[in-house]
Design an enzyme around this catalytic site. Structure first.
Site, PDB file in Angstrom:
ATOM      1  N   GLU A 131      26.091   7.443  38.765  1.00  0.00           N
ATOM      2  CA  GLU A 131      25.060   7.456  37.719  1.00  0.00           C
ATOM      3  C   GLU A 131      23.643   7.397  38.278  1.00  0.00           C
ATOM      4  O   GLU A 131      22.736   8.055  37.764  1.00  0.00           O
ATOM      5  CB  GLU A 131      25.278   6.291  36.750  1.00  0.00           C
ATOM      6  CG  GLU A 131      26.389   6.484  35.745  1.00  0.00           C
ATOM      7  CD  GLU A 131      27.781   6.300  36.343  1.00  0.00           C
ATOM      8  OE1 GLU A 131      28.774   6.615  35.660  1.00  0.00           O
ATOM      9  OE2 GLU A 131      27.860   5.825  37.494  1.00  0.00           O
ATOM     10  N   HIS A 200      32.996  -1.920  28.399  1.00  0.00           N
ATOM     11  CA  HIS A 200      32.841  -0.681  27.629  1.00  0.00           C
ATOM     12  C   HIS A 200      32.302  -0.941  26.232  1.00  0.00           C
ATOM     13  O   HIS A 200      32.360  -0.045  25.366  1.00  0.00           O
ATOM     14  CB  HIS A 200      34.178   0.065  27.540  1.00  0.00           C
ATOM     15  CG  HIS A 200      34.606   0.678  28.829  1.00  0.00           C
ATOM     16  ND1 HIS A 200      35.907   1.065  29.083  1.00  0.00           N
ATOM     17  CD2 HIS A 200      33.911   0.968  29.956  1.00  0.00           C
ATOM     18  CE1 HIS A 200      35.997   1.564  30.298  1.00  0.00           C
ATOM     19  NE2 HIS A 200      34.790   1.523  30.847  1.00  0.00           N
TER      20      HIS A 200
END
Length: 395
Positions: A131, A200
């Site tokens: 990322e 998450h």
């Protein structure tokens, strides 16, 4: 309304370079701002710049109710996002997409499905699981004239790119003395899903809100998802678009004609007289569920989807507070340092004299989101809590 100090307004661009009180029952008229093709201006480069236009819709209905009564087409929220992205890629060859599995797989929630076949592997670029690297690449691409859309497979993963988002894309326009623009969109799924576990279930709006130069918006319907996506891509500023993982399959009819939405305007979802309820994203639906109960009890809540998380639309919010004199904030963000805390501070600073009761804020618990479904629900605001809070405020 001015954004953060290092944001800048859109300027004429060169031709894009080619690249890959007492309860009562009452109802009024809801208003939703949308920009249509007829109300747009064209830049020298051929791109559209949003101008204000107002569409009036029915009370207690989604913002796009007006579209459903005329010609339009029905889409799911993730399809609306893809439609907006595809239209911008067709109109502007500088728009490109970076991210994990965004190519032929179509993205983790299929927002980019089919785009690699349409535009090629260089404009819809599959990246390694890194990322920080591909977000930094997006910043660099924006500096060199492209309009990248960076997808985080899950917004929680973008914590790995926090340096690139804060020190680079948020500040480079300022620190370069205006030499560089960063027209970058960062988007992806987030929020508390269905037993996705703590890592998450992150809500990163609280992490990103303090970064100078960054705008943040949160979509909640297919109509505003497409409009905000298109507006974010056209913006000269870096924009974070928050999408909730549980809203991707919402279905709604949206207009056939092109439209965009203002990135800095809230949406009046339901007009009312007794209390202003400010919310966004998934909590919009918990609030509207609670509103039905409140109406049956004789209360008339005004519901505003703030949509723009940074900057706040204090014009719309303030006009509502001047009418109701009571405020309830409902968010899925954490209570400590969340959007609700910042919004409450802004209301106190600007509208203190109009308040007849303390501001109440319902937020998620300051705990990691549990995996067990019953515990997960207990950490998030539920409609019954909203009803109880309104009853308390209106005593």
């Amino acid at each position: 309304m001015a954004a953060a100090s290092s944001l800048h307004v859109a300027a004429p661009a060169a031709t894009p370079r080619v690249g890959s009180a007492g309860p009562k029952s009452a109802s009024g008229t809801a208003r939703s701002v949308r920009v249509a093709r007829s109300g747009a201006a064209v830049r020298p480069g051929g791109r559209l710049v949003a101008c204000a236009a107002v569409a009036v819709t029915k009370a207690d209905a989604p913002a796009s109710e007006a579209a459903s009564k005329s010609e339009g087409h029905e889409v799911l929220l993730f399809e609306a996002l893809r439609e907006g992205l595809m239209e911008e890629m067709q109109a502007d060859p500088t728009v490109c997409v970076f991210g994990e599995d965004v190519g032929h797989y179509g993205g983790s929630y299929k927002v980019t499905k089919g785009l690699a076949d349409m535009f090629g592997d260089l404009r819809v670029l599959d990246t390694p699981i890194a990322e920080n690297s591909f977000t930094g690449m997006g910043v660099g691409a924006g500096m060199k004239g492209l309009r990248p859309v960076v997808e985080g497979m899950n917004m929680g993963f973008l914590l790995l790119a926090y340096n690139q988002i804060s020190n680079n894309c948020g500040m480079l326009h300022y620190t370069s003395g205006g030499q560089f623009k960063i027209p970058l969109v960062i988007r992806g799924p987030g929020g508390v899903g269905r037993q996705l576990g703590a890592e998450h279930s992150q809500r990163l709006e609280s992490y990103f809100q303090s970064i100078p130069g960054l705008q943040m918006v949160a979509c909640s319907t297919p109509y505003n998802a497409k409009g905000l996506m298109k507006a974010a891509i056209r913006s000269e500023n870096p924009v974070v678009l928050f999408e909730h993982v549980l809203l991707y399959n919402l279905k709604e009819k949206i207009p056939d004609e092109e439209y965009t939405l203002c990135l800095e305007e809230a949406e009046m979802v339901r007009p009312g007289e007794h209390v202003t309820i400010l919310t966004y994203s998934r909590m919009r639906y918990h609030v509207m569920q609670a509103a039905k109960t409140l109406v049956n009890k004789g209360y008339d809540p005004e519901v505003i989807d703030i949509r723009s998380l940074k900057p706040f639309d204090l014009h719309t919010i303030g006009n509502s507070i001047k009418k109701t004199h009571r405020v309830l904030i409902v968010e899925e963000c954490m209570r400590t340092g969340g959007i609700g805390a910042s919004l409450r501070s802004a209301i106190i600073d600007n509208f203190w004299d109009y308040l007849d009761a303390p501001i109440m804020c319902l937020s998620s618990q300051d705990v990691p989101t549990p995996y067990a479904a019953t515990l997960e629900d207990a950490t998030v605001v539920q409609p019954a809590q909203i009803v109880a809070a309104v009853e308390q405020i209106c005593q």
